[in-house]
Design a protein around this motif. Structure first.
Motif, mmCIF file in Angstrom:
data_model
loop_
_atom_site.group_PDB
_atom_site.id
_atom_site.type_symbol
_atom_site.label_atom_id
_atom_site.label_comp_id
_atom_site.label_asym_id
_atom_site.label_seq_id
_atom_site.Cartn_x
_atom_site.Cartn_y
_atom_site.Cartn_z
ATOM 1 N N GLY A 23 64.935 6.503 -20.873
ATOM 2 C CA GLY A 23 63.866 7.473 -20.644
ATOM 3 C C GLY A 23 62.759 6.892 -19.798
ATOM 4 N N THR A 24 61.985 7.781 -19.212
ATOM 5 C CA THR A 24 60.848 7.383 -18.382
ATOM 6 C C THR A 24 59.685 8.318 -18.640
ATOM 7 O OG1 THR A 24 62.335 6.606 -16.628
ATOM 8 C CG2 THR A 24 60.053 7.005 -16.013
ATOM 9 N N ILE A 25 58.512 7.743 -18.752
ATOM 10 C CA ILE A 25 57.279 8.518 -18.798
ATOM 11 C C ILE A 25 56.576 8.233 -17.479
ATOM 12 C CG2 ILE A 25 55.037 8.858 -19.889
ATOM 13 C CD1 ILE A 25 56.302 7.999 -22.528
ATOM 14 N N ARG A 26 56.350 9.285 -16.680
ATOM 15 C CA ARG A 26 55.666 9.132 -15.392
ATOM 16 C C ARG A 26 54.309 9.816 -15.487
ATOM 17 N NH1 ARG A 26 54.320 11.193 -10.575
ATOM 18 N NH2 ARG A 26 54.635 9.893 -8.740
ATOM 19 N N MET A 27 53.267 9.057 -15.181
ATOM 20 C CA MET A 27 51.896 9.565 -15.251
ATOM 21 C C MET A 27 51.241 9.330 -13.900
ATOM 22 S SD MET A 27 51.096 7.584 -18.830
ATOM 23 C CE MET A 27 51.906 6.084 -18.282
ATOM 24 N N SER A 28 50.368 10.241 -13.479
ATOM 25 C CA SER A 28 49.666 9.999 -12.211
ATOM 26 C C SER A 28 48.228 10.503 -12.278
ATOM 27 C CB SER A 28 50.415 10.629 -11.039
ATOM 28 O OG SER A 28 50.462 12.013 -11.166
ATOM 29 N N TRP A 29 47.395 9.852 -11.469
ATOM 30 C CA TRP A 29 45.969 10.154 -11.376
ATOM 31 C C TRP A 29 45.579 10.207 -9.908
ATOM 32 C CZ3 TRP A 29 48.230 6.737 -14.693
ATOM 33 C CH2 TRP A 29 48.023 6.934 -16.069
ATOM 34 N N PRO A 30 44.571 11.011 -9.575
ATOM 35 C CA PRO A 30 44.097 11.031 -8.182
ATOM 36 C C PRO A 30 43.307 9.753 -7.894
ATOM 37 C CG PRO A 30 42.771 12.496 -9.552
ATOM 38 C CD PRO A 30 43.895 11.987 -10.419
ATOM 39 N N VAL A 31 43.314 9.332 -6.644
ATOM 40 C CA VAL A 31 42.501 8.186 -6.236
ATOM 41 C C VAL A 31 41.211 8.693 -5.607
ATOM 42 C CG1 VAL A 31 44.460 6.620 -5.962
ATOM 43 C CG2 VAL A 31 43.698 7.961 -4.028
#
Length: 146
Positions: free
Chosen positions: A131-139
């Motif tokens: 499994g993978t948890i992918r998280m992202s945030w703006p720069v």
């Protein structure tokens, strides 16, 4: 696109190191200072979940953390090598709905609930290879761009 990859043995004491590395790379990528605590907490939850899954399934493979700096976003993927239920092909779900009903693990549900509360853009995948948890945030400055 700059990428940092971190692999560590599935031991709880290594989660702190992953959090520190994630915060340092996020700061360098331009993630707002006010958001860095959320990055640390979310990575800590995702890594703790992966460590728990590895340990409860007797896996000796390392936990994988990939930190990627893109033009407008900073993303982190935390991967485990625990196959999804019945070895089904990868299935993508979002946020709190990521909890597989067949797992029934309340600790897992809590970890995913915390992550979905901290991160607006989160995706959880599960399949035969893990499994993978992918998280992202703006720069910084990315929200000002069209």
């Amino acid at each position: 696109m700059a990428t940092v990859e971190l692999r560590f043995s599935a031991q709880p004491e290594h989660v702190r190191t992953a959090r520190l590395v994630a915060a340092a790379v996020a700061r360098r990528a331009g993630v707002e200072e006010a958001v860095l605590d959320e990055v640390r907490l979310a990575v800590g939850e995702a890594c703790s979940r992966a460590v728990g899954l590895h340990r409860s399934n007797g896996l000796t493979a390392p936990v994988r953390v990939v930190l990627t700096e893109e033009d407008k976003t900073f993303s982190i993927e935390v991967g485990d090598e625990v196959p999804g239920p019945d070895g089904i092909p990868a299935e993508t779900v979002s946020g709190i709905a990521a909890v597989q009903e067949s797992e029934g693990d309340t600790e897992d549900e809590m970890g995913l609930a915390v992550i979905s509360g901290l991160v607006d853009d989160v995706e959880v995948t599960s399949g035969e290879s893990g499994g993978t948890i992918r998280m992202s945030w703006p720069v910084s400055g990315a929200s000002d761009l069209p």
